[in-house]
Design an enzyme around this catalytic site. Structure first.
Site, PDB file in Angstrom:
ATOM      1  N   GLU A 110      -2.144   9.593 -52.972  1.00  0.00           N
ATOM      2  CA  GLU A 110      -0.740   9.242 -53.199  1.00  0.00           C
ATOM      3  C   GLU A 110      -0.547   7.751 -52.924  1.00  0.00           C
ATOM      4  O   GLU A 110       0.214   7.066 -53.602  1.00  0.00           O
ATOM      5  CB  GLU A 110       0.160  10.076 -52.293  1.00  0.00           C
ATOM      6  CG  GLU A 110       1.634   9.931 -52.639  1.00  0.00           C
ATOM      7  CD  GLU A 110       2.490  10.931 -51.890  1.00  0.00           C
ATOM      8  OE1 GLU A 110       3.115  11.781 -52.541  1.00  0.00           O
ATOM      9  OE2 GLU A 110       2.553  10.866 -50.644  1.00  0.00           O
TER      10      GLU A 110
ATOM     11  N   CYS B 176      11.276   8.844 -47.583  1.00  0.00           N
ATOM     12  CA  CYS B 176      10.887   9.628 -48.775  1.00  0.00           C
ATOM     13  C   CYS B 176      12.055  10.438 -49.308  1.00  0.00           C
ATOM     14  O   CYS B 176      11.962  11.026 -50.388  1.00  0.00           O
ATOM     15  CB  CYS B 176       9.723  10.554 -48.460  1.00  0.00           C
ATOM     16  SG  CYS B 176       8.229   9.658 -47.990  1.00  0.00           S
TER      17      CYS B 176
ATOM     18  N   HIS C 294      11.778   7.236 -55.257  1.00  0.00           N
ATOM     19  CA  HIS C 294      10.800   6.144 -55.215  1.00  0.00           C
ATOM     20  C   HIS C 294       9.600   6.644 -56.015  1.00  0.00           C
ATOM     21  O   HIS C 294       9.693   7.674 -56.671  1.00  0.00           O
ATOM     22  CB  HIS C 294      10.448   5.797 -53.764  1.00  0.00           C
ATOM     23  CG  HIS C 294       9.748   6.894 -53.049  1.00  0.00           C
ATOM     24  ND1 HIS C 294      10.408   8.020 -52.576  1.00  0.00           N
ATOM     25  CD2 HIS C 294       8.440   7.107 -52.753  1.00  0.00           C
ATOM     26  CE1 HIS C 294       9.543   8.839 -52.014  1.00  0.00           C
ATOM     27  NE2 HIS C 294       8.342   8.319 -52.112  1.00  0.00           N
TER      28      HIS C 294
ATOM     29  N   HIS D 234       5.021   6.494 -57.052  1.00  0.00           N
ATOM     30  CA  HIS D 234       3.634   6.237 -56.677  1.00  0.00           C
ATOM     31  C   HIS D 234       2.744   6.177 -57.916  1.00  0.00           C
ATOM     32  O   HIS D 234       3.050   6.771 -58.949  1.00  0.00           O
ATOM     33  CB  HIS D 234       3.103   7.357 -55.764  1.00  0.00           C
ATOM     34  CG  HIS D 234       3.793   7.464 -54.452  1.00  0.00           C
ATOM     35  ND1 HIS D 234       3.651   6.524 -53.469  1.00  0.00           N
ATOM     36  CD2 HIS D 234       4.651   8.396 -53.941  1.00  0.00           C
ATOM     37  CE1 HIS D 234       4.372   6.873 -52.412  1.00  0.00           C
ATOM     38  NE2 HIS D 234       5.002   8.000 -52.676  1.00  0.00           N
TER      39      HIS D 234
ATOM     40  N   HIS E 240       9.478  10.430 -57.316  1.00  0.00           N
ATOM     41  CA  HIS E 240       9.827  11.696 -56.669  1.00  0.00           C
ATOM     42  C   HIS E 240      10.758  11.434 -55.476  1.00  0.00           C
ATOM     43  O   HIS E 240      10.995  10.296 -55.082  1.00  0.00           O
ATOM     44  CB  HIS E 240       8.588  12.493 -56.248  1.00  0.00           C
ATOM     45  CG  HIS E 240       7.868  11.990 -55.030  1.00  0.00           C
ATOM     46  ND1 HIS E 240       7.082  12.801 -54.244  1.00  0.00           N
ATOM     47  CD2 HIS E 240       7.809  10.750 -54.486  1.00  0.00           C
ATOM     48  CE1 HIS E 240       6.566  12.079 -53.271  1.00  0.00           C
ATOM     49  NE2 HIS E 240       6.989  10.845 -53.372  1.00  0.00           N
TER      50      HIS E 240
ATOM     51  N   ASP F 206       2.901  11.967 -66.075  1.00  0.00           N
ATOM     52  CA  ASP F 206       2.862  10.502 -66.096  1.00  0.00           C
ATOM     53  C   ASP F 206       4.196   9.926 -66.578  1.00  0.00           C
ATOM     54  O   ASP F 206       4.752  10.356 -67.593  1.00  0.00           O
ATOM     55  CB  ASP F 206       1.739  10.029 -67.030  1.00  0.00           C
ATOM     56  CG  ASP F 206       1.557   8.515 -66.965  1.00  0.00           C
ATOM     57  OD1 ASP F 206       1.690   7.949 -65.874  1.00  0.00           O
ATOM     58  OD2 ASP F 206       1.287   7.906 -68.015  1.00  0.00           O
ATOM     59  N   HIS F 207       4.689   8.927 -65.842  1.00  0.00           N
ATOM     60  CA  HIS F 207       5.957   8.270 -66.160  1.00  0.00           C
ATOM     61  C   HIS F 207       7.113   9.272 -66.172  1.00  0.00           C
ATOM     62  O   HIS F 207       8.053   9.148 -66.944  1.00  0.00           O
ATOM     63  CB  HIS F 207       5.857   7.482 -67.474  1.00  0.00           C
ATOM     64  CG  HIS F 207       5.153   6.163 -67.298  1.00  0.00           C
ATOM     65  ND1 HIS F 207       3.822   6.076 -67.029  1.00  0.00           N
ATOM     66  CD2 HIS F 207       5.612   4.877 -67.327  1.00  0.00           C
ATOM     67  CE1 HIS F 207       3.470   4.801 -66.913  1.00  0.00           C
ATOM     68  NE2 HIS F 207       4.542   4.054 -67.084  1.00  0.00           N
TER      69      HIS F 207
END
Lengths: 134, 134, 134, 134, 134, 134
Positions: free
Chosen positions: A123, A32, A38, A40, A13, A78-79
């Site tokens: 997170e 961020c 980047h 998480h 994100h 996810d991914h």
């Protein structure tokens, strides 16, 4: 009686506002705001509050709850790149607060009204979030 | 002010109803219905809500709370088969919901009325339960 | 370069020797000798030691390793009674040492010879085991 | 919406009352009454309850919250002897209950009134505490 | 085959040399040189390397290993000030390196020669140490 | 004597080869081939093997090791897109195996030759990697 299923999803994100200058985005969102994103490992606990069914001894079959979460949340996020791949964040900054809010609305729509719903989201191991719809 | 002591116990169990057919037990309880039992490392957090005693700075001496939990819970359920060894589950399916309910009642009976009691139970790292008597 | 996939399985077991008296079994195995069994959440780390494939950047595709572990270990032992349901322990006491030895042999048989194999097993959060075939 | 920042601090302490005899201190506080002190790695979760700011998607910028906690709590208590180095405990036994109470008052004084504050403190992995000002 | 028992002890310590000036002690040991001490929750894993006894399926009975560790390590260091209460550190700076070295020598003296011994020590969740006598 | 410092960094990445078709990239890398990237919280343990300095009781001052890791690793990779922002991965697929290899080479270059270096990397809680240069 409260029961919980824990799941994971890994996503990229970026935190920024298109209507802000680069300077303002950097001032507010810091690293961020990296334009290349980047990511998480998000850990999500889904807590259901309800009555024990005296026939089964379950509040809700956690195998069924797991399937709901996989369909509503994990397959969706996810991914993925939350900013680019997920229409939920087209006009919403994907802060952890907004991610947990979106997850709550997605899960609430597929849960029996008799259940209350509370989510907890990690997170990072130091940044944690909780939302129960109120 | 809330204070908590965490303990562990390891037990075997089977989820099924004698008054159901094998097919129905399998449909509802799946592999948890293995007639030869399976088992878990249960982790239990015992949370007490009360006032700080200004003389000691304690809500309750956690050494004393630990002894109560060892006597009421750990000695009763650790290294036991919940279905066969524990009369508490003679007519109660040992789901995690019912285990936490039984633990709550056992502890409540031995705690001063001035304390509120809330339990949190991990059956696996992904299946978690919470009960406060309401 | 070493790579690892972590999995879980939950099983019941009992530690005892048929050729020993009850007294001797109790003296050696204590509460682990409960004739009605008890159980654990086993956590298994499967470590593979090999060379990075320069084409993929992988030592071994962990998605493939995961499938091997699910087939060889998790489907075999999860939600089972190791003493009654698993022929591997028909004449072998299911101590954690023997469980990790059995897992190692099962996985070794399905892994390319070019890989070295090391396993780490948690029976509880305080009792941990490691085996590399030597 | 609740958001949390987790921090650590490591400190020495001793539990005793100057106005009690050694015998009474030992009877109540046991080995925590060691006159030469012992110590702990304290883990503190600082939970803020507030509204999401629609402009930033944050309840509170966790980078700012982190700075507040470092200044108010970590710099004050980390690598300190709570009894000897910290005036907050000059006349207050540094039980975990009193530590969390002191932390809550220190943080409350520096947080916007619109936020609710709840703290969770681990003194050991088995002894946990929670306080929200009520 | 390697087997491990994990234990905890909580202690106070100070890092400094009597033969150094305050300035030098502060330059080298920083806040760990607090003259009033600070403390930690130490986590120790005791790993034994040996053969499985074919009669019991154990390398060593972990109940027995636990008792050895409680006597040799936990009763000696738990809730103690390592500098003031423990003769082992009278002329030895209680860094984690020296603590693990002392623990290794204490345990080695009480273990059968057929076993190899390796220790792993967490001083904090980010500072970890390992020693096997070589 | 081995000593370790643990750190975290959060990054985005994509696994693919420019010289492969989309079909082949999907067949080999699956959802890790998302062209918009995904991400992880990486946890890195940096283990140093050396002799205890008898003057300080340290193998290496972990405050100094921490600074080396922050400069060499965390500032370089934290909140970055490994594919786009990091020249180290311009011609190297950022699998965890290659990430740990790159980290090892970066740290090795800044460490005294008398130390041996081993790294351990968590990409998720189930996928773990280890490298010691051999």
């Amino acid at each position: 009686m409260k029961v919980c299923r824990r799941v994971n999803f890994n996503a990229a994100h970026r935190l920024f506002r298109k209507d802000w200058s680069d300077d303002k985005n950097n001032a507010v969102f810091g690293k961020c705001n990296n334009p290349n994103y980047h990511g998480h490992n998000y850990v999500l606990e889904v807590w259901i509050d309800g009555e024990i069914d005296p026939e089964t001894g379950y509040v809700i079959d956690l195998k069924i709850l797991k399937e709901i979460i996989l369909t509503d949340i994990v397959e969706r996020f996810d991914h993925r790149n939350l900013n680019l791949d997920c229409p939920e964040f087209e006009n919403l900054i994907p802060t952890a607060e907004n991610i947990i809010l979106v997850c709550w609305n997605l899960l609430r729509a597929n849960l029996d009204e008799k259940f209350q719903l509370r989510l907890k989201l990690w997170e990072t191991e130091n940044n944690i979030f909780e939302y129960d719809g109120k």
